[in-house]
Enzyme design. Sequence first.
Site, PDB file in Angstrom:
ATOM      1  N   ASP A 160       2.289   2.093   3.205  1.00 37.40           N
ATOM      2  CA  ASP A 160       3.369   1.109   4.101  1.00 37.40           C
ATOM      3  C   ASP A 160       4.794   1.493   3.768  1.00 37.40           C
ATOM      4  O   ASP A 160       5.530   1.359   4.363  1.00 37.40           O
ATOM      5  CB  ASP A 160       3.057  -0.260   3.404  1.00 37.40           C
ATOM      6  CG  ASP A 160       1.977  -0.771   3.559  1.00 37.40           C
ATOM      7  OD1 ASP A 160       1.012  -0.550   4.365  1.00 37.40           O
ATOM      8  OD2 ASP A 160       1.582  -1.474   2.624  1.00 37.40           O
ATOM      9  N   HIS A 199       0.946  -1.059  -0.010  1.00 35.75           N
ATOM     10  CA  HIS A 199      -0.133  -0.079  -0.119  1.00 35.75           C
ATOM     11  C   HIS A 199       0.799   1.122  -0.032  1.00 35.75           C
ATOM     12  O   HIS A 199       1.850   1.283   0.662  1.00 35.75           O
ATOM     13  CB  HIS A 199      -0.856   0.144   1.177  1.00 35.75           C
ATOM     14  CG  HIS A 199      -1.662  -0.787   1.640  1.00 35.75           C
ATOM     15  ND1 HIS A 199      -1.155  -2.213   2.315  1.00 35.75           N
ATOM     16  CD2 HIS A 199      -3.111  -1.306   1.253  1.00 35.75           C
ATOM     17  CE1 HIS A 199      -2.232  -2.928   2.413  1.00 35.75           C
ATOM     18  NE2 HIS A 199      -3.352  -2.473   2.049  1.00 35.75           N
TER      19      HIS A 199
HETATM   20  C1  XLS Z   1      -7.175  -6.940   4.476  1.00 32.31           C
HETATM   21  C2  XLS Z   1      -6.854  -6.988   3.201  1.00 32.31           C
HETATM   22  C3  XLS Z   1      -5.642  -6.069   2.500  1.00 32.31           C
HETATM   23  C4  XLS Z   1      -5.630  -6.033   1.237  1.00 32.31           C
HETATM   24  C5  XLS Z   1      -4.750  -5.032   0.583  1.00 32.31           C
HETATM   25  O1  XLS Z   1      -7.905  -7.698   5.151  1.00 32.31           O
HETATM   26  O2  XLS Z   1      -6.461  -8.467   3.125  1.00 32.31           O
HETATM   27  O3  XLS Z   1      -4.539  -6.504   3.242  1.00 32.31           O
HETATM   28  O4  XLS Z   1      -5.014  -7.209   0.713  1.00 32.31           O
HETATM   29  O5  XLS Z   1      -5.539  -3.810   0.877  1.00 32.31           O
END
Ligand code: XLS
Length: 437
Positions: free
Chosen positions: A104, A101
Amino acid sequence: MPSAFPNISRIPFEGSKSKKPLAFKHYNASELVDGKTMKEQLRFSVVYWHTFRNRLADPFGAGTAIRPWDDGTESVKNAQNRVHAAFEFIEKLGAPFYAFHDRDVAPEGSTLKQTNKNLDAVVRVLKEEQKRTGIRLLWGTACLFAHPRYVHGAATSCNADVFAYAAAQMKKAIEVTHELGGEGYVFWGGREGYSTLWNTNMKRELDHLARFLHMAVDYKKRIGFKGQFYIEPKPKEPTKHQYDSDAAACLNFLREYDLIGQLKLNLETNHATLAGHTMQHELEVAAAADALGSIDANTGDPLLGWDTDQFLTDVYLTTQCMLAILKMGGFRTGGVNFDAKVRRESFEPVDLFHAHIGGMDAFARGLKIAAAIRRDGRLVEFVKQRYSSWDSGIGAKIEAGKINLRELEAYMLKKGEAAPNSSGRQEFLENLINEFI
Ligand code: XLS
Ligand code: NI
Ligand code: NI
């Protein structure tokens, strides 16, 4: 920069007899399975958020993670240093991809402009490291759920300004993904849902979500981004009801708003569980609509009530995943993305290796088992036989649309009773699968 994992070297493949913890027992990147190398079949990806940003807190206690390369600040410099640690890890592990993301990898600034600048500064380093190592971006995404501005959602917020902010953030995240040669971009509806219907205009929120995705599709074309867009279903957490609740709900939404064909699904094993489905069900639903794109691999804990996102080590489940992937002819743009975290008690850096090695070996076994089941052919043949009444006679006529209700009635009046059923042989099939596991 000093090494982040000084006592760990490149993880070797040693085979199933090995007792060395930091070695692959089953994942042999260059081994051919079903015409492609394991590396090409599995397309493993390490996630930035859990593996490099998760402090391992839980609802009852503070983070425990020891990450010596991280100075704990939200500075750009620290974010840039972290990139080196991340790529050292991914390189030593031998995973070909990663995913992130926007938030991140780089810290949020006090304005959108400053935030974008921070992101650019870190993307420069990501680009250098991708070039140095050959590691590629499986997909990028925007974090549209962590900041307090997104308290009521992003694209589905009641606040139009929040929609505008989210759109701007997504635009930048798509650009950055494009710049890094990303193979895809994921839309997970972080807080796109509701916690109470007393304050929610559901129809309006869904219209806004579709508008948001249409803007993304238009912009993608405009900048020539060729990566695959994915939507990731999840039924709950953090909101009580998420609009993208499962594969079927996502597909229905995409069809209703004329987006089908523009997005495939990124299916997460633990989200399937949360939805009250099996992963196998979700995979079938997506594949039937030609929308199976990528997998987020993890698992919940049957005895805990929250989204624990543990590493997936269940070979039965990885076999089911890889059967579905092989059936559709293998991954094209997607891969096996470890959207998973080590547990709070596993706080040392080396635990990150143990976790990923376990996940990769479990999927390598799943791949080999699935390929063997397909080569054997008995399972496919059983299902084919089970539907053989549709291959000719009355069944073929129904399928071809060549018979109407009156004719079917005449057929049955003449015959008097339907042909007898055969056993579903569920136990026989379970035993057959276990022959390979
Ligand atoms: C949350 C999601 C997230 C997505 C990406 O539960 O799995 O991590 O994969 O935003
Ligand atoms: Ni998840
Ligand atoms: Ni996910």
